[in-house]
Scaffold this motif. Structure first.
Motif, PDB file in Angstrom:
ATOM      1  N   ALA A 139       1.051  -1.237  -0.039  1.00  0.00           N
ATOM      2  CA  ALA A 139       0.048   0.019  -0.040  1.00  0.00           C
ATOM      3  C   ALA A 139       0.945   1.118   0.048  1.00  0.00           C
ATOM      4  O   ALA A 139       0.170   2.475   0.279  1.00  0.00           O
ATOM      5  CB  ALA A 139      -0.847  -0.044   1.116  1.00  0.00           C
ATOM      6  N   GLY A 140       2.109   1.060   0.000  1.00  0.00           N
ATOM      7  CA  GLY A 140       3.179   2.439   0.060  1.00  0.00           C
ATOM      8  C   GLY A 140       3.238   2.976   1.196  1.00  0.00           C
ATOM      9  O   GLY A 140       3.420   3.811   1.481  1.00  0.00           O
ATOM     10  N   VAL A 141       2.949   2.013   2.393  1.00  0.00           N
ATOM     11  CA  VAL A 141       3.166   2.627   3.734  1.00  0.00           C
ATOM     12  C   VAL A 141       4.382   2.164   4.369  1.00  0.00           C
ATOM     13  O   VAL A 141       4.808   1.068   4.350  1.00  0.00           O
ATOM     14  CB  VAL A 141       1.758   2.203   4.523  1.00  0.00           C
ATOM     15  CG1 VAL A 141       1.688   2.701   5.805  1.00  0.00           C
ATOM     16  CG2 VAL A 141       0.661   2.755   3.479  1.00  0.00           C
ATOM     17  N   HIS A 142       4.933   3.453   5.097  1.00  0.00           N
ATOM     18  CA  HIS A 142       6.116   2.889   5.791  1.00  0.00           C
ATOM     19  C   HIS A 142       5.718   2.282   7.076  1.00  0.00           C
ATOM     20  O   HIS A 142       4.880   2.437   7.665  1.00  0.00           O
ATOM     21  CB  HIS A 142       6.775   4.289   6.122  1.00  0.00           C
ATOM     22  CG  HIS A 142       7.106   5.117   5.064  1.00  0.00           C
ATOM     23  ND1 HIS A 142       8.268   5.005   4.373  1.00  0.00           N
ATOM     24  CD2 HIS A 142       6.559   6.353   4.802  1.00  0.00           C
ATOM     25  CE1 HIS A 142       8.107   6.035   3.344  1.00  0.00           C
ATOM     26  NE2 HIS A 142       7.188   6.831   3.668  1.00  0.00           N
ATOM     27  N   ALA A 143       6.699   1.421   7.664  1.00  0.00           N
ATOM     28  CA  ALA A 143       6.547   0.396   8.678  1.00  0.00           C
ATOM     29  C   ALA A 143       7.759   0.580   9.767  1.00  0.00           C
ATOM     30  O   ALA A 143       8.696   0.389   9.540  1.00  0.00           O
ATOM     31  CB  ALA A 143       6.448  -1.015   8.144  1.00  0.00           C
ATOM     32  N   LEU A 144       7.172   0.806  11.129  1.00  0.00           N
ATOM     33  CA  LEU A 144       8.205   0.700  12.175  1.00  0.00           C
ATOM     34  C   LEU A 144       7.642  -0.420  12.867  1.00  0.00           C
ATOM     35  O   LEU A 144       6.432  -0.504  13.455  1.00  0.00           O
ATOM     36  CB  LEU A 144       7.797   2.077  13.155  1.00  0.00           C
ATOM     37  CG  LEU A 144       8.612   2.145  14.188  1.00  0.00           C
ATOM     38  CD1 LEU A 144      10.064   2.038  13.749  1.00  0.00           C
ATOM     39  CD2 LEU A 144       8.459   3.348  14.856  1.00  0.00           C
ATOM     40  N   CYS A 145       8.315  -1.669  12.942  1.00  0.00           N
ATOM     41  CA  CYS A 145       7.868  -3.020  13.551  1.00  0.00           C
ATOM     42  C   CYS A 145       8.413  -3.267  14.698  1.00  0.00           C
ATOM     43  O   CYS A 145       9.596  -2.978  14.728  1.00  0.00           O
ATOM     44  CB  CYS A 145       8.266  -3.934  12.266  1.00  0.00           C
ATOM     45  SG  CYS A 145       7.858  -5.458  12.836  1.00  0.00           S
ATOM     46  N   GLU A 146       7.804  -3.779  15.392  1.00  0.00           N
ATOM     47  CA  GLU A 146       8.468  -4.434  16.900  1.00  0.00           C
ATOM     48  C   GLU A 146       9.319  -5.502  16.593  1.00  0.00           C
ATOM     49  O   GLU A 146       9.214  -5.902  15.581  1.00  0.00           O
ATOM     50  CB  GLU A 146       7.318  -4.898  17.723  1.00  0.00           C
ATOM     51  CG  GLU A 146       6.827  -3.741  18.936  1.00  0.00           C
ATOM     52  CD  GLU A 146       8.091  -3.226  19.667  1.00  0.00           C
ATOM     53  OE1 GLU A 146       8.928  -3.831  19.816  1.00  0.00           O
ATOM     54  OE2 GLU A 146       7.966  -2.210  20.522  1.00  0.00           O
ATOM     55  N   LYS A 147      10.286  -5.498  17.505  1.00  0.00           N
ATOM     56  CA  LYS A 147      11.210  -6.850  17.497  1.00  0.00           C
ATOM     57  C   LYS A 147      10.505  -7.935  18.240  1.00  0.00           C
ATOM     58  O   LYS A 147       9.530  -7.944  18.760  1.00  0.00           O
ATOM     59  CB  LYS A 147      12.349  -6.353  18.361  1.00  0.00           C
ATOM     60  CG  LYS A 147      12.063  -5.881  19.759  1.00  0.00           C
ATOM     61  CD  LYS A 147      11.360  -6.656  20.681  1.00  0.00           C
ATOM     62  CE  LYS A 147      11.529  -7.967  21.163  1.00  0.00           C
ATOM     63  NZ  LYS A 147      10.379  -8.494  22.279  1.00  0.00           N
ATOM     64  N   PRO A 148      10.975  -9.119  17.657  1.00  0.00           N
ATOM     65  CA  PRO A 148      11.987  -9.502  16.769  1.00  0.00           C
ATOM     66  C   PRO A 148      11.280  -9.104  15.155  1.00  0.00           C
ATOM     67  O   PRO A 148      10.030  -9.327  15.088  1.00  0.00           O
ATOM     68  CB  PRO A 148      12.248 -11.036  16.817  1.00  0.00           C
ATOM     69  CG  PRO A 148      10.994 -11.521  17.451  1.00  0.00           C
ATOM     70  CD  PRO A 148      10.501 -10.377  18.229  1.00  0.00           C
ATOM     71  N   ILE A 149      12.270  -9.033  14.268  1.00  0.00           N
ATOM     72  CA  ILE A 149      11.592  -8.429  13.061  1.00  0.00           C
ATOM     73  C   ILE A 149      10.415  -9.502  12.409  1.00  0.00           C
ATOM     74  O   ILE A 149       9.620  -9.358  11.921  1.00  0.00           O
ATOM     75  CB  ILE A 149      12.509  -8.047  11.782  1.00  0.00           C
ATOM     76  CG1 ILE A 149      12.019  -7.887  10.495  1.00  0.00           C
ATOM     77  CG2 ILE A 149      13.605  -9.248  11.774  1.00  0.00           C
ATOM     78  CD1 ILE A 149      12.879  -7.319   9.559  1.00  0.00           C
ATOM     79  N   ALA A 150      10.851 -10.835  12.751  1.00  0.00           N
ATOM     80  CA  ALA A 150       9.990 -11.968  12.406  1.00  0.00           C
ATOM     81  C   ALA A 150      10.566 -13.241  13.290  1.00  0.00           C
ATOM     82  O   ALA A 150      11.712 -12.915  13.882  1.00  0.00           O
ATOM     83  CB  ALA A 150       9.938 -12.361  10.965  1.00  0.00           C
ATOM     84  N   THR A 151      10.116 -14.410  13.175  1.00  0.00           N
ATOM     85  CA  THR A 151      10.662 -15.407  13.689  1.00  0.00           C
ATOM     86  C   THR A 151      11.295 -16.398  12.638  1.00  0.00           C
ATOM     87  O   THR A 151      12.017 -17.566  13.107  1.00  0.00           O
ATOM     88  CB  THR A 151       9.345 -16.174  14.325  1.00  0.00           C
ATOM     89  OG1 THR A 151       8.692 -16.670  13.214  1.00  0.00           O
ATOM     90  CG2 THR A 151       8.706 -15.624  15.484  1.00  0.00           C
ATOM     91  N   ARG A 152      11.277 -16.178  11.404  1.00  0.00           N
ATOM     92  CA  ARG A 152      12.023 -16.944  10.453  1.00  0.00           C
ATOM     93  C   ARG A 152      12.696 -16.049   9.492  1.00  0.00           C
ATOM     94  O   ARG A 152      12.379 -14.851   9.174  1.00  0.00           O
ATOM     95  CB  ARG A 152      11.073 -17.789   9.533  1.00  0.00           C
ATOM     96  CG  ARG A 152      10.264 -18.892  10.501  1.00  0.00           C
ATOM     97  CD  ARG A 152       9.099 -19.673   9.535  1.00  0.00           C
ATOM     98  NE  ARG A 152       9.738 -19.929   8.194  1.00  0.00           N
ATOM     99  CZ  ARG A 152      10.181 -21.100   7.741  1.00  0.00           C
ATOM    100  NH1 ARG A 152       9.822 -22.113   8.508  1.00  0.00           N
ATOM    101  NH2 ARG A 152      10.723 -21.456   6.541  1.00  0.00           N
ATOM    102  N   LEU A 153      13.921 -16.550   9.215  1.00  0.00           N
ATOM    103  CA  LEU A 153      14.671 -15.670   8.202  1.00  0.00           C
ATOM    104  C   LEU A 153      14.153 -15.388   6.973  1.00  0.00           C
ATOM    105  O   LEU A 153      14.439 -14.203   6.530  1.00  0.00           O
ATOM    106  CB  LEU A 153      16.008 -16.339   8.035  1.00  0.00           C
ATOM    107  CG  LEU A 153      17.383 -15.588   7.859  1.00  0.00           C
ATOM    108  CD1 LEU A 153      17.487 -14.462   9.071  1.00  0.00           C
ATOM    109  CD2 LEU A 153      18.655 -16.578   7.992  1.00  0.00           C
ATOM    110  N   ASP A 154      13.644 -16.453   6.256  1.00  0.00           N
ATOM    111  CA  ASP A 154      12.890 -16.048   4.971  1.00  0.00           C
ATOM    112  C   ASP A 154      11.691 -14.889   5.190  1.00  0.00           C
ATOM    113  O   ASP A 154      11.702 -14.140   4.116  1.00  0.00           O
ATOM    114  CB  ASP A 154      12.340 -17.344   4.656  1.00  0.00           C
ATOM    115  CG  ASP A 154      11.498 -18.365   5.225  1.00  0.00           C
ATOM    116  OD1 ASP A 154      11.010 -17.723   6.279  1.00  0.00           O
ATOM    117  OD2 ASP A 154      11.096 -19.198   4.867  1.00  0.00           O
ATOM    118  N   ALA A 155      11.099 -15.087   5.948  1.00  0.00           N
ATOM    119  CA  ALA A 155       9.935 -14.013   6.306  1.00  0.00           C
ATOM    120  C   ALA A 155      10.639 -12.546   6.458  1.00  0.00           C
ATOM    121  O   ALA A 155      10.346 -11.837   5.962  1.00  0.00           O
ATOM    122  CB  ALA A 155       9.319 -14.416   7.551  1.00  0.00           C
TER     123      ALA A 155
END
Ligand SMILES: NC(=O)c1ccc[n+]([C@@H]2O[C@H](COP(=O)([O-])OP(=O)(O)OC[C@H]3O[C@@H](n4cnc5c(N)ncnc54)[C@H](O)[C@@H]3O)[C@@H](O)[C@H]2O)c1
Length: 381
Positions: A94-110
């Motif tokens: 959607a062209g929206v910037h994201a500020l994401c909580e840690k951990p970025i994800a639980t898998r490297l590929d994600a």
């Protein structure tokens, strides 16, 4: 996205996930002059409504699609770890910037898909590691850069925490490999693994062990872990992490640089600002007591999160600065992939009983090769 000029830029923000940490994001974004929080979203409609009412936010919705449809510039991702990818990919589309909580994800590929999607969409991805904004953390970074410590050669990272059984039993997503992705390493130690890699650089090899000593009735993931990490610089670090400690001993990160000088950063009680309890440089040693007598280390989670608000605010301010100036935030998605990769390597090493190698461990870049310790053959087991 809002059409804007550098001089009069303003941002419409949506908060995805209205649980414990969303309060820090709401407070942090509310403290920015050029930000309007236009909506909150939670799969639990009551929680979304209650949060909107409490914080005076106009819209309460139950899906990320509805949140993005409000016309956002920034989405703040406060949902459980395995859902971060879905929110960030939708935001990027959607062209929206994201500020994401840690951990970025639980898998490297994600995590890598999240970074790639944001880069392709030309939106910024920041990941919350607000402890980097402590003045004490910044002072260590500066001492590495200005040569007071110089390049780090040794580090110890000790994350010795208390979590009550209810911490794991109250939310269904906590403590399972599928929904939490890991235990103390994934959820708590990741903050300090981030600091470790920020100071010591790229990792060459990780050897680790995990175990579950005291929370086995409530979790299938680890409550304790140890690791030995070798960096491509030749530096070495040990990590010990646990949520089975009571009373909570807090966190300590000690670093020695190539000058021989050392600094030690302590967070005790957990959630309080990190402070330099040891600064041993230039021939003098300054110390502060790490565990003052009589202090109760078992601080409740809302107190811990509450004390982190100023540093969430610093990171949000940095993220807004990045958008205002068209530059990268201080902590990017790519940075956050590094800490995830290190802690996943501890799991992999523990599973196989073998070290995980990202790069050939250096003969030694930090110490002249001719002076490094050589192990005589008869000393090998
Ligand atoms: N930076 C920090 O110091 C810090 C501290 C605490 C938590 N966190 C991180 O924040 C994230 C959330 O943790 P928390 O403690 O607030 O958890 P929480 O369980 O208290 O809150 C999560 C909320 O997200 C909602 N939710 C779940 N899936 C959703 C979806 N797909 N869309 C919208 N809402 C959804 C849940 O209903 C819940 O209200 C985790 O990744 C955690 O690691 C970071």
């Amino acid at each position: 996205m809002t059409p804007s000029t550098a001089a009069s830029r303003s941002y419409r923000v949506g908060i995805a996930g209205c649980g414990a940490i969303s309060r820090n994001h709401l407070e942090a974004f509310r403290a920015m002059e050029n930000v309007e929080i236009v909506g909150v979203c939670d799969v639990d409609p009551d929680r979304a409504r209650a949060t909107a009412a409490e914080w005076g936010v106009p819209a309460a919705v139950t899906t990320v699609d509805e949140l993005l449809a409000l016309g956002l510039d920034i989405v703040s991702v406060c949902t459980p770890h395995p859902t971060h990818e879905d929110v960030v990919l939708k935001a990027a589309a959607a062209g929206v910037h994201a500020l994401c909580e840690k951990p970025i994800a639980t898998r490297l590929d994600a995590a890598e898909r999240m970074v790639a999607a944001c880069e392709e969409a030309g939106v910024r991805l920041g990941v919350l590691f607000q402890r980097r904004f402590w003045p004490a953390s910044q002072k260590i970074r500066a001492a590495i850069d200005d040569g007071t410590l110089g390049r780090p050669i040794l580090a110890q990272c000790s994350v010795m925490l208390h979590r009550a059984p209810e911490y794991y039993s109250k939310d269904a997503w906590r403590g399972t490999w599928e929904n939490d992705g890991g235990g103390v390493l994934m959820t708590q130690a990741v903050h300090y693994i981030d600091l470790l890699q920020w100071y010591l650089g790229e990792v060459a090899e990780v050897y680790g062990r995990i175990n579950t000593y005291r929370h086995g009735e409530n979790i299938e993931v680890e409550d304790s872990a140890t690791a030995v990490i070798t960096f491509t610089s030749g530096a070495m670090a040990t990590v010990e992490a646990s949520t089975a400690v009571s009373p909570n001993l807090g966190i300590q990160l000690r670093i020695t640089g190539e000058t021989g000088a050392s600094a030690s950063l302590t967070e005790f009680p957990e959630g309080s600002d990190g402070r330099l309890d040891l600064w041993a440089a230039g021939g003098t040693i300054a110390v502060e007591p790490v565990h003052p007598e009589g202090v109760d280390g078992n601080v409740d989670l809302s107190t811990i999160n509450g004390q982190l608000v100023p540093h969430h605010t610093s990171q949000v301010r940095d993220f807004i600065r990045a958008l205002d100036t068209g530059t990268e935030p201080a902590i990017t998605g790519r940075d956050a992939v590094k800490s995830l990769r290190i802690l996943l390597a501890v799991y992999e090493s523990s599973r196989t009983g073998r070290p995980v190698r990202f790069a050939e461990p250096p003969v030694s870049a930090a110490i002249a090769p001719e002076t490094r310790a050589k192990v005589p053959a008869e000393a090998a087991v």
